[in-house]
Design a protein around this motif. Sequence first.
Motif, PDB file in Angstrom:
ATOM      1  N   GLU A   1       0.812  -1.222   0.000  1.00  0.00           N
ATOM      2  CA  GLU A   1       0.000   0.000   0.000  1.00  0.00           C
ATOM      3  C   GLU A   1       0.844   1.270   0.000  1.00  0.00           C
ATOM      4  N   LEU A   2       1.995   1.234   0.642  1.00  0.00           N
ATOM      5  CA  LEU A   2       2.827   2.442   0.744  1.00  0.00           C
ATOM      6  C   LEU A   2       4.000   2.303  -0.217  1.00  0.00           C
ATOM      7  N   THR A   3       3.909   2.960  -1.348  1.00  0.00           N
ATOM      8  CA  THR A   3       4.896   2.749  -2.408  1.00  0.00           C
ATOM      9  C   THR A   3       5.800   3.949  -2.684  1.00  0.00           C
ATOM     10  N   ARG A   4       5.486   5.106  -2.106  1.00  0.00           N
ATOM     11  CA  ARG A   4       6.312   6.285  -2.362  1.00  0.00           C
ATOM     12  C   ARG A   4       6.520   7.123  -1.089  1.00  0.00           C
ATOM     13  N   PRO A   5       7.077   6.543  -0.033  1.00  0.00           N
ATOM     14  CA  PRO A   5       7.364   7.343   1.167  1.00  0.00           C
ATOM     15  C   PRO A   5       8.474   8.340   0.892  1.00  0.00           C
ATOM     16  N   GLY A   6       8.426   9.450   1.609  1.00  0.00           N
ATOM     17  CA  GLY A   6       9.476  10.448   1.456  1.00  0.00           C
ATOM     18  C   GLY A   6      10.737  10.060   2.210  1.00  0.00           C
ATOM     19  N   ILE A   7      10.547   9.446   3.370  1.00  0.00           N
ATOM     20  CA  ILE A   7      11.657   9.010   4.222  1.00  0.00           C
ATOM     21  C   ILE A   7      11.361   7.592   4.689  1.00  0.00           C
ATOM     22  N   VAL A   8      12.398   6.762   4.713  1.00  0.00           N
ATOM     23  CA  VAL A   8      12.277   5.391   5.217  1.00  0.00           C
ATOM     24  C   VAL A   8      13.225   5.227   6.395  1.00  0.00           C
ATOM     25  N   VAL A   9      12.743   4.617   7.473  1.00  0.00           N
ATOM     26  CA  VAL A   9      13.564   4.321   8.645  1.00  0.00           C
ATOM     27  C   VAL A   9      13.531   2.809   8.877  1.00  0.00           C
ATOM     28  N   VAL A  10      14.698   2.169   8.821  1.00  0.00           N
ATOM     29  CA  VAL A  10      14.801   0.718   8.991  1.00  0.00           C
ATOM     30  C   VAL A  10      15.511   0.410  10.306  1.00  0.00           C
ATOM     31  N   PRO A  11      14.830  -0.152  11.273  1.00  0.00           N
ATOM     32  CA  PRO A  11      15.468  -0.494  12.548  1.00  0.00           C
ATOM     33  C   PRO A  11      16.281  -1.774  12.432  1.00  0.00           C
ATOM     34  N   GLY A  12      17.164  -1.986  13.395  1.00  0.00           N
ATOM     35  CA  GLY A  12      17.849  -3.260  13.531  1.00  0.00           C
ATOM     36  C   GLY A  12      17.145  -4.100  14.572  1.00  0.00           C
ATOM     37  N   GLY A  13      17.820  -5.135  15.028  1.00  0.00           N
ATOM     38  CA  GLY A  13      17.222  -5.989  16.038  1.00  0.00           C
ATOM     39  C   GLY A  13      17.758  -7.397  15.934  1.00  0.00           C
ATOM     40  N   SER A  14      17.384  -8.238  16.880  1.00  0.00           N
ATOM     41  CA  SER A  14      17.889  -9.603  16.866  1.00  0.00           C
ATOM     42  C   SER A  14      17.333 -10.407  15.704  1.00  0.00           C
ATOM     43  N   GLY A  15      16.283  -9.913  15.053  1.00  0.00           N
ATOM     44  CA  GLY A  15      15.699 -10.618  13.909  1.00  0.00           C
ATOM     45  C   GLY A  15      16.266 -10.227  12.564  1.00  0.00           C
ATOM     46  N   TRP A  16      17.378  -9.498  12.550  1.00  0.00           N
ATOM     47  CA  TRP A  16      17.883  -8.989  11.273  1.00  0.00           C
ATOM     48  C   TRP A  16      18.321 -10.098  10.327  1.00  0.00           C
ATOM     49  N   ARG A  17      18.846 -11.205  10.857  1.00  0.00           N
ATOM     50  CA  ARG A  17      19.285 -12.283   9.956  1.00  0.00           C
ATOM     51  C   ARG A  17      18.096 -12.880   9.195  1.00  0.00           C
ATOM     52  N   ASN A  18      17.001 -13.126   9.898  1.00  0.00           N
ATOM     53  CA  ASN A  18      15.809 -13.621   9.221  1.00  0.00           C
ATOM     54  C   ASN A  18      15.250 -12.588   8.253  1.00  0.00           C
ATOM     55  N   ALA A  19      15.326 -11.315   8.644  1.00  0.00           N
ATOM     56  CA  ALA A  19      14.804 -10.252   7.778  1.00  0.00           C
ATOM     57  C   ALA A  19      15.577 -10.153   6.469  1.00  0.00           C
ATOM     58  N   LEU A  20      16.849 -10.531   6.491  1.00  0.00           N
ATOM     59  CA  LEU A  20      17.638 -10.526   5.256  1.00  0.00           C
ATOM     60  C   LEU A  20      17.044 -11.446   4.200  1.00  0.00           C
ATOM     61  N   GLU A  21      16.309 -12.465   4.661  1.00  0.00           N
ATOM     62  CA  GLU A  21      15.717 -13.436   3.740  1.00  0.00           C
ATOM     63  C   GLU A  21      14.248 -13.141   3.444  1.00  0.00           C
ATOM     64  N   ALA A  22      13.739 -12.025   3.979  1.00  0.00           N
ATOM     65  CA  ALA A  22      12.337 -11.666   3.764  1.00  0.00           C
ATOM     66  C   ALA A  22      12.211 -10.935   2.421  1.00  0.00           C
ATOM     67  N   ARG A  23      11.782 -11.643   1.402  1.00  0.00           N
ATOM     68  CA  ARG A  23      11.760 -11.073   0.052  1.00  0.00           C
ATOM     69  C   ARG A  23      10.846  -9.863  -0.056  1.00  0.00           C
ATOM     70  N   ASP A  24       9.715  -9.896   0.661  1.00  0.00           N
ATOM     71  CA  ASP A  24       8.800  -8.762   0.578  1.00  0.00           C
ATOM     72  C   ASP A  24       9.444  -7.508   1.140  1.00  0.00           C
ATOM     73  N   LEU A  25      10.112  -7.630   2.276  1.00  0.00           N
ATOM     74  CA  LEU A  25      10.769  -6.487   2.901  1.00  0.00           C
ATOM     75  C   LEU A  25      11.944  -5.986   2.063  1.00  0.00           C
ATOM     76  N   ILE A  26      12.845  -6.869   1.689  1.00  0.00           N
ATOM     77  CA  ILE A  26      14.025  -6.465   0.918  1.00  0.00           C
ATOM     78  C   ILE A  26      13.613  -5.924  -0.444  1.00  0.00           C
ATOM     79  N   GLY A  27      12.642  -6.569  -1.059  1.00  0.00           N
ATOM     80  CA  GLY A  27      12.159  -6.093  -2.359  1.00  0.00           C
ATOM     81  C   GLY A  27      11.535  -4.711  -2.268  1.00  0.00           C
ATOM     82  N   TRP A  28      10.789  -4.477  -1.171  1.00  0.00           N
ATOM     83  CA  TRP A  28      10.170  -3.153  -0.987  1.00  0.00           C
ATOM     84  C   TRP A  28      11.223  -2.080  -0.803  1.00  0.00           C
ATOM     85  N   LEU A  29      12.253  -2.353  -0.002  1.00  0.00           N
ATOM     86  CA  LEU A  29      13.326  -1.375   0.191  1.00  0.00           C
ATOM     87  C   LEU A  29      13.996  -1.034  -1.126  1.00  0.00           C
TER      88      LEU A  29
END
Length: 213
Positions: free
Chosen positions: A62-90
Amino acid sequence: MTEQKTDIAFVLYENMTALDLVGPYEVLSAVPSATGHFVAATREPVRADNGLTVQPTTTFAELTRPGIVVVPGGSGWRNALEARDLIGWLAAVHPTTSWTTSVCTGSTLLAKAGVLAGRTATTHWACRDVLAGLGVEVSTDRVVFDGDVVSAAGVSAGIDMALRLVARVWGEEAAQRITLGLEYDPQPPFDTGSPDKAPAEMVTALHAAVNAL
């Protein structure tokens, strides 16, 4: 003249670190012309790594043209690296953002999305070698601006990053006013907030613990 509105996307994923997200949110949401959005793959609640649950307000689709993006870290970052929807959106939204930013290990997600190609960035001190392994020129600075990408070191550095971004976009007076409103006047009771200051055995133990996540 009415100030142009800015949509800010605060990215959610399982086991992010709450302060990575909430620190920049409290700073940037204080800008009157900014509208914050909690964006995730779905609208289901997202659990941070210490249990705080955040309700998304929108989705990647739904959100395809944000002006600013903020990506947090966390203990789940390794799994997030494999999240195609998230990485593809970025990867998809970065070309049209004014600023793409990260806190802590959030920079590894930007690297995976190709956002940090040919750039310098920072991350949590215990994960600098991981970021370097993703082809990024790693800085030890607390906040790094490289073109339209801004990265912050570990966790609390997200507040500094957001304040510096406010100064860059909306002016120093705005950043100073927000600093005062938050009473952001750090006086840490223990001088161990950097690996250069903490006991060597503590640094070694924490480095091992972080990289075992």
